[in-house]
Write a protein that holds these residues in place. Structure first.
Motif, PDB file in Angstrom:
ATOM      1  N   PRO A   1       0.817  -1.222   0.000  1.00 52.73           N
ATOM      2  CA  PRO A   1       0.000   0.000   0.000  1.00 52.73           C
ATOM      3  C   PRO A   1       0.848   1.269   0.000  1.00 52.73           C
ATOM      4  O   PRO A   1       0.354   2.343  -0.314  1.00 52.73           O
ATOM      5  CB  PRO A   1      -0.811  -0.127   1.288  1.00 52.73           C
ATOM      6  N   ARG A   2       2.139   1.144   0.336  1.00 55.33           N
ATOM      7  CA  ARG A   2       2.988   2.326   0.374  1.00 55.33           C
ATOM      8  C   ARG A   2       3.501   2.679  -1.016  1.00 55.33           C
ATOM      9  O   ARG A   2       4.106   3.704  -1.201  1.00 55.33           O
ATOM     10  CB  ARG A   2       4.208   2.107   1.297  1.00 55.33           C
ATOM     11  N   TYR A   3       3.299   1.736  -1.955  1.00 56.44           N
ATOM     12  CA  TYR A   3       3.825   1.991  -3.283  1.00 56.44           C
ATOM     13  C   TYR A   3       2.836   2.823  -4.094  1.00 56.44           C
ATOM     14  O   TYR A   3       1.711   2.420  -4.327  1.00 56.44           O
ATOM     15  CB  TYR A   3       4.122   0.684  -4.010  1.00 56.44           C
ATOM     16  N   VAL A   4       3.262   3.994  -4.496  1.00 56.48           N
ATOM     17  CA  VAL A   4       2.430   4.853  -5.334  1.00 56.48           C
ATOM     18  C   VAL A   4       3.099   4.937  -6.698  1.00 56.48           C
ATOM     19  O   VAL A   4       4.241   5.360  -6.793  1.00 56.48           O
ATOM     20  CB  VAL A   4       2.326   6.263  -4.727  1.00 56.48           C
ATOM     21  N   PRO A   5       2.434   4.482  -7.756  1.00 57.43           N
ATOM     22  CA  PRO A   5       3.077   4.531  -9.066  1.00 57.43           C
ATOM     23  C   PRO A   5       3.464   5.964  -9.437  1.00 57.43           C
ATOM     24  O   PRO A   5       2.677   6.883  -9.265  1.00 57.43           O
ATOM     25  CB  PRO A   5       2.012   3.984 -10.021  1.00 57.43           C
TER      26      PRO A   5
ATOM     27  N   ARG B   1      13.176  20.690  -2.000  1.00 55.63           N
ATOM     28  CA  ARG B   1      12.443  21.120  -3.201  1.00 55.63           C
ATOM     29  C   ARG B   1      12.701  20.206  -4.391  1.00 55.63           C
ATOM     30  O   ARG B   1      11.792  19.881  -5.153  1.00 55.63           O
ATOM     31  CB  ARG B   1      12.810  22.555  -3.574  1.00 55.63           C
TER      32      ARG B   1
ATOM     33  N   ARG C   1       3.891  15.282 -10.217  1.00 56.79           N
ATOM     34  CA  ARG C   1       4.956  14.707  -9.397  1.00 56.79           C
ATOM     35  C   ARG C   1       4.545  13.450  -8.652  1.00 56.79           C
ATOM     36  O   ARG C   1       5.331  12.540  -8.473  1.00 56.79           O
ATOM     37  CB  ARG C   1       5.446  15.762  -8.401  1.00 56.79           C
ATOM     38  N   TYR C   2       3.312  13.445  -8.180  1.00 60.24           N
ATOM     39  CA  TYR C   2       2.902  12.334  -7.324  1.00 60.24           C
ATOM     40  C   TYR C   2       1.782  11.482  -7.917  1.00 60.24           C
ATOM     41  O   TYR C   2       1.384  10.497  -7.313  1.00 60.24           O
ATOM     42  CB  TYR C   2       2.483  12.863  -5.945  1.00 60.24           C
TER      43      TYR C   2
ATOM     44  N   PRO D   1       4.278   9.108 -11.739  1.00 62.84           N
ATOM     45  CA  PRO D   1       3.974   9.608 -13.083  1.00 62.84           C
ATOM     46  C   PRO D   1       5.244  10.007 -13.829  1.00 62.84           C
ATOM     47  O   PRO D   1       5.176  10.377 -14.990  1.00 62.84           O
ATOM     48  CB  PRO D   1       3.080  10.813 -12.812  1.00 62.84           C
ATOM     49  N   LEU D   2       6.402   9.940 -13.159  1.00 59.45           N
ATOM     50  CA  LEU D   2       7.645  10.413 -13.776  1.00 59.45           C
ATOM     51  C   LEU D   2       8.330   9.348 -14.626  1.00 59.45           C
ATOM     52  O   LEU D   2       9.296   9.652 -15.324  1.00 59.45           O
ATOM     53  CB  LEU D   2       8.614  10.881 -12.682  1.00 59.45           C
TER      54      LEU D   2
ATOM     55  N   GLY E   1       9.126  13.818  -6.957  1.00 58.42           N
ATOM     56  CA  GLY E   1       8.019  13.049  -6.398  1.00 58.42           C
ATOM     57  C   GLY E   1       8.433  12.140  -5.252  1.00 58.42           C
ATOM     58  O   GLY E   1       7.859  11.086  -5.050  1.00 58.42           O
ATOM     59  N   VAL E   2       9.437  12.577  -4.490  1.00 55.44           N
ATOM     60  CA  VAL E   2       9.936  11.761  -3.384  1.00 55.44           C
ATOM     61  C   VAL E   2       8.952  11.823  -2.213  1.00 55.44           C
ATOM     62  O   VAL E   2       8.526  12.902  -1.824  1.00 55.44           O
ATOM     63  CB  VAL E   2      11.315  12.272  -2.931  1.00 55.44           C
ATOM     64  N   TYR E   3       8.568  10.652  -1.676  1.00 54.25           N
ATOM     65  CA  TYR E   3       7.690  10.680  -0.509  1.00 54.25           C
ATOM     66  C   TYR E   3       8.106   9.670   0.547  1.00 54.25           C
ATOM     67  O   TYR E   3       7.619   9.706   1.676  1.00 54.25           O
ATOM     68  CB  TYR E   3       6.230  10.417  -0.922  1.00 54.25           C
TER      69      TYR E   3
ATOM     70  N   GLY F   1      13.434  17.211  -4.078  1.00 58.43           N
ATOM     71  CA  GLY F   1      12.690  16.012  -3.681  1.00 58.43           C
ATOM     72  C   GLY F   1      11.252  16.072  -4.162  1.00 58.43           C
ATOM     73  O   GLY F   1      10.715  15.089  -4.690  1.00 58.43           O
ATOM     74  N   ILE F   2      10.608  17.216  -3.989  1.00 60.86           N
ATOM     75  CA  ILE F   2       9.223  17.363  -4.447  1.00 60.86           C
ATOM     76  C   ILE F   2       9.163  17.208  -5.963  1.00 60.86           C
ATOM     77  O   ILE F   2       8.295  16.523  -6.499  1.00 60.86           O
ATOM     78  CB  ILE F   2       8.641  18.730  -4.017  1.00 60.86           C
ATOM     79  N   ASP F   3      10.131  17.823  -6.669  1.00 55.41           N
ATOM     80  CA  ASP F   3      10.123  17.727  -8.126  1.00 55.41           C
ATOM     81  C   ASP F   3      10.277  16.289  -8.603  1.00 55.41           C
ATOM     82  O   ASP F   3       9.755  15.915  -9.646  1.00 55.41           O
ATOM     83  CB  ASP F   3      11.241  18.584  -8.728  1.00 55.41           C
TER      84      ASP F   3
END
Lengths: 177, 153
Positions: free
Chosen positions: A26-30, A126, B86-87, A32-33, A132-134, A128-130
């Motif tokens: 459930p922690r895996y989010v595909p 920042r 991004r997400y 878009p990059l 898509g790091v979570y 990281g956000i670009d």
């Protein structure tokens, strides 16, 4: 007879459905990059803060971007594997030191060895956000054209490296730049 | 003794402070948009919370990003687009209807339909099965009872 078969069928169906659900992460989010150009950044280098590093510097090479931080416990877990990979020399690893204090990061690398050719310092997160790091650590595979081909969330384990990341890297290396 | 203790406790409370982010908006409309957006955007770290509720570092950063984009004058669609780029759609609590999210949106209605169909079939079958035909003796008895009832009225 059908009277009992129907509830039994529904029950078995549910079991199969739920069992499949349990194997998902459930922690895996595909991301878009994937198959998109690596997001641009220009950040100071951890070891040489007066010099900057950007993904464009790596064009023409297949490389990994490994997002790490000294506060990240799971990074510590995958670190020996990163060291091993760096020693094998098969692929360059660029670090993205995410939301960390540079002193703490340097100390961490001194203690545990430094697998990164260069680490970029992203103190504000920042870049990281670009990207898509979570969930640090995260590992991206970038090809010669600077396109992101794969993303791994969480610590890389031997199995991930041997069955997914390295075969992909080898395949990308074969392709003309 | 008690007074000292109270004083000491009061001082301890000074050390505990909640991290409250203070943002200054140019207009109340901007603030309203900010609040709506952070309620609609999902935190990737604590996945069942939105950005407004989550205190994860990433949620704080994404709130800051939302705030900065609003102040910069970006439209809501641009901010949402920025996050989705991004997400992915996962960052939205109300993802758009596409092939990959079709089951998510239609699923509950499909289940409701299946449930109602089963209930309907069940009731119909029971109505048919549960009423065995009356024998001739029962029929006559029923008639007698009904007639007797009529006279009572």
């Amino acid at each position: 007879m059908t009277r009992y078969l129907l509830p039994l069928g529904i029950f078995i169906g549910l079991v199969v459905l739920l069992a499949a659900g349990l194997t998902l992460n459930p922690r895996y989010v595909p991301s878009p990059l994937i198959d998109k150009p690596a997001p641009v950044f220009s950040l100071p280098q951890l070891h040489r803060p007066d010099q900057s590093i950007s993904p464009a510097d790596m064009l023409g090479k297949v490389w990994l971007l490994n997002v790490w931080a000294s506060w990240c416990v799971a990074c510590r877990a995958e670190h020996p594997l990163m060291n091993e990979l760096a020693r094998s020399g098969e692929v360059a690893i660029i670090g993205l030191n995410y939301k960390d204090r540079p002193e703490a990061a340097l100390q961490w690398l001194r203690q545990l060895d430094n697998p990164y050719r260069i680490s970029a310092v992203d103190e504000a997160g920042r870049a990281g956000i670009d990207w898509g790091v979570y969930g640090v650590p995260e590992t991206f595979v970038v090809d010669k054209q600077g396109i992101i081909r794969y993303k791994h969330v969480g610590p890389v384990e031997k199995k991930d490296l041997e069955e997914t990341i390295l075969p992909l890297v080898r395949q990308l290396v074969q392709k003309p730049a | 003794m008690r007074r000292i203790l109270t004083t000491a406790l009061l001082f301890v409370s000074l050390l505990l402070q909640a991290g409250v982010e203070v943002q200054h908006f140019d207009t109340p409309e901007q603030e309203a948009r900010y609040k709506t957006l952070i309620n609609e955007l999902r935190c990737l770290v604590c996945q069942n919370q939105n950005l407004a509720d989550s205190n994860a570092e990433l949620a704080q950063d994404l709130r800051r990003q939302t705030y900065e984009m609003i102040i910069k004058g970006d439209a809501d669609e641009e901010i949402v687009g920025y996050m989705v780029a991004r997400y992915g759609d996962f960052v939205l609590y109300r993802p758009p209807f596409k092939r990959s999210t079709a089951l998510l949106w239609a699923g509950p209605f499909i289940l409701l339909f299946i449930g109602l169909t089963i209930v309907f079939l069940f009731i119909r079958r029971r109505n048919r099965e549960d009423v065995p035909p009356l024998s001739e003796a029962q029929r006559q008895r029923t008639r007698r009872l009904l007639e007797a009832g009529d006279k009572d009225q």
